[in-house]
Design a protein around this motif. Sequence first.
Motif, short mmCIF file in Angstrom:
data_model
loop_
_atom_site.label_atom_id
_atom_site.label_comp_id
_atom_site.label_asym_id
_atom_site.label_seq_id
_atom_site.Cartn_x
_atom_site.Cartn_y
_atom_site.Cartn_z
N SER A 506 25.11 82.75 63.01
CA SER A 506 25.19 81.35 62.63
C SER A 506 25.63 81.20 61.18
N LEU A 514 26.43 75.39 64.73
CA LEU A 514 25.31 74.84 65.49
C LEU A 514 24.47 73.94 64.61
N GLU A 517 18.77 71.79 65.06
CA GLU A 517 17.95 71.64 66.26
C GLU A 517 18.33 72.67 67.31
N GLU A 518 19.64 72.98 67.42
CA GLU A 518 20.09 73.98 68.40
C GLU A 518 19.64 75.38 68.01
N LEU A 521 16.09 75.59 68.90
CA LEU A 521 15.91 75.77 70.34
C LEU A 521 16.18 77.21 70.75
N PRO A 541 21.57 77.44 75.51
CA PRO A 541 21.81 76.49 74.43
C PRO A 541 23.11 76.75 73.68
N LYS A 544 25.85 75.78 75.94
CA LYS A 544 25.80 74.33 76.02
C LYS A 544 26.39 73.70 74.77
N ALA A 545 26.03 74.30 73.61
CA ALA A 545 26.59 73.81 72.35
C ALA A 545 28.10 73.98 72.34
N GLN A 548 29.53 71.45 74.64
CA GLN A 548 29.43 70.13 74.02
C GLN A 548 30.50 69.96 72.93
#
Length: 760
Positions: A506, A514, A517-518, A521, A541, A544-545, A548
């Motif tokens: 990250s 990200l 909050e992600e 999670l 997640p 999903k991120a 998204q």
Amino acid sequence: MNINKWQLYRAGLLNFWYYDEEDFYFADGKLLLRGNNGSGKSVTMQSFITVLLDGRKSPDRLDPFGSRSRKMEDYLLGEQEVVDREERTGYLYLEYKRQGLEQYLTTGIGLRARRQGAMNFWGFVLWDNRRIGRDLLLYKTEYSSEEGQEQKIPLTRQELENRLEQGGRVVRTQGEYMELVNKHIFGFESKEAYEELIKLLIQLRSPKLSKDFKPTVIYEILNESLPSLSDEELKPLSDTIENMDQTKQQLDQLLKEQRSLKKLCSQYDQYNRFVLTQKAEGTIKSHSSLQKLKKQEKELTDSLSSYRDELEKLEKDMSALRQEKELLTEESKVLKKHDVFDIEKEKIDIEKSIAKLEDQNRQKKSMLSQKQSRELDLRSSISKEEDKTCEREKEISSLLEGLTAEAEESRFSGHELFLQEFDKCYRDKYHFDFWKKEANEHYQRLEEILKVLQEKARTMEKYQEAERELGEARKELDIRRNEEKKWAEYFEEEKEELLTQIHRWSKDNKELLLFPEEIQLLARYCGELYESYSYEEVREPMFKAYNQRYQGIEKELLEVEHRIKEKEQEIKEKKEELQEWKRKKDPEPSRHPETLETRRQLEKAEIPYLPFFAAVEFKPEVTPEERERIESAVTQMGLLDALIVPEKHLDRVFEYDRVIKPNPQILAYTLCEFLYPTPAEGVGITAAEIDSVLSSVLVRDSREGSAELKEDGTYRLALIKGHAPREERSKFIGKEARRKYRQQVIDSLVEELEDLKAQR
């Protein structure tokens, strides 16, 4: 192995001691507290270390000198003489950070103290990268009417659990909190090893460490620092002790078997006694036969006595007959003298009678002799039976004693009752059926008990075998548990490594960014990997991120394209609207389509009409403000676009439109003072007709049934009374006003068109 270690990054207090809310930041895991004596350096430091490492809040932990004068309740509530506080809730926490990464983990405790009451404790760990004070608050705010401002109310334990959800854990005991801190921060193999670290920290924080540093103190410190023996080192000793335990178990088993054999021998003795009981029963039967013989003897004795009485009676009869014979002989002698033949005959009869009696006498004597012989035999038999009875009674007494002993040993509770009954009745007549039935039932119970004991012995053998197998299984279980523990530790290390890699990724990632909050999670899911979530769910997640972000980009692209199309459509509409306004000679108020159709029908019918606003003009002396007020009031009254029609055509205008029916007010202050007629050429509406309409609307005058307005925008029309809202200026009354309004709208449309082109 993870090379990025945890470092202390921040320490925090909320509603504790003299602190409302305070944070202390560490530099590379180090913190320097500086201040005068009594400023609270020791209290602050002791509140963090070692309380937040193991959760123990005893007084000796709060004082580096080891005294027990300081109590955690005093830090929360304060001295009762100084602070009037009966209850308080506070929090202490430590925040850790991975070296070189934006990965955070927080441990802390919550305390709730009450005067004269027990203090409530709860510990928590936050592992999903949320940070206290930023992503999570340990308090809620409420408005205080007493103080007139917002107050911070610390969370209760339940409220904290609800806010942590699956991104952390709340525990209620000190032991559970200590295990959580060791698991997530230090990773010692055992709780005891972690306790050794705490003890070392307590020794290191002691003031004046070098004072009285005697050899014994050094010995104690070195002895306390020795590591505990590992399972591998203790295994030979534990195996030896286990073998000793197995030997002891075997000895115990042999002793149990010995007791079982004794019980078996006891049961065998009981069996022998049972056989003896059966023999005693035979003896009792013999005794019964003896009783029968005695009874027969009694009957014979009674018969002999009756025979003797009968013999005596016969002897008496013989004596009487002899006497009678003598008398008869005398009489015979006398009679012979008289009647020889008759007497002779009588003599013969008497002699026959005597012979008969003598014969009977001989029979009786023979019978008596037989009876006497029988009596002697019976007496002999009775004597023998009495001897046998004595012997049997002795045997019975011996058997009864044995039976009593066996009954006591075998716990035959009914024996005593049967024995008493037997003592009372055995000489006459006694039946052993019920006694035998009860004895057999008790014997059956003993047999069942024996079977149970034998089964127990067999079960004990199986149990011993199972114990031995259990011992082997426990050895195997210990090995497996050690392996499981190692794999669990390896798994925890891998989870931490995975979480560290996620944070490192990250940090280094420049494209797929990200949200916090992600990341939180992902950290939460990693903490529950293969427990509540699978590996695919942990990765979900991130995917999903990604989806998204991808969908977001596509959506933004579509929105941009859609906005471009919308702007082009708006530009087209604005251009059309601009061209339409440019084509208009005079602007007109907006009208309903049906109203427009009605006016077209009037034109077809060649009925002259003129809208009010197009038929009048403001007088030069009327100010702009008065013009705006009058036009706004006329608009609200519905007169602005109402039609002025010749009187003869008034009844022909009635659908979907408004027409003004003049009612001139003579010698009154009317709109004629502000407006003058401007009839259009070729329309057929005269100035007089327009003036009649103007004189029908009163100004600053009130008459029943008339329309009225004032210079300030106030108006009244029949039942309606109102005040017109303000407009920028007059727009429709007067050619110049309409020209200016048309130019204003065109300029505004040109400006909007340029803005739309710029936005596109």
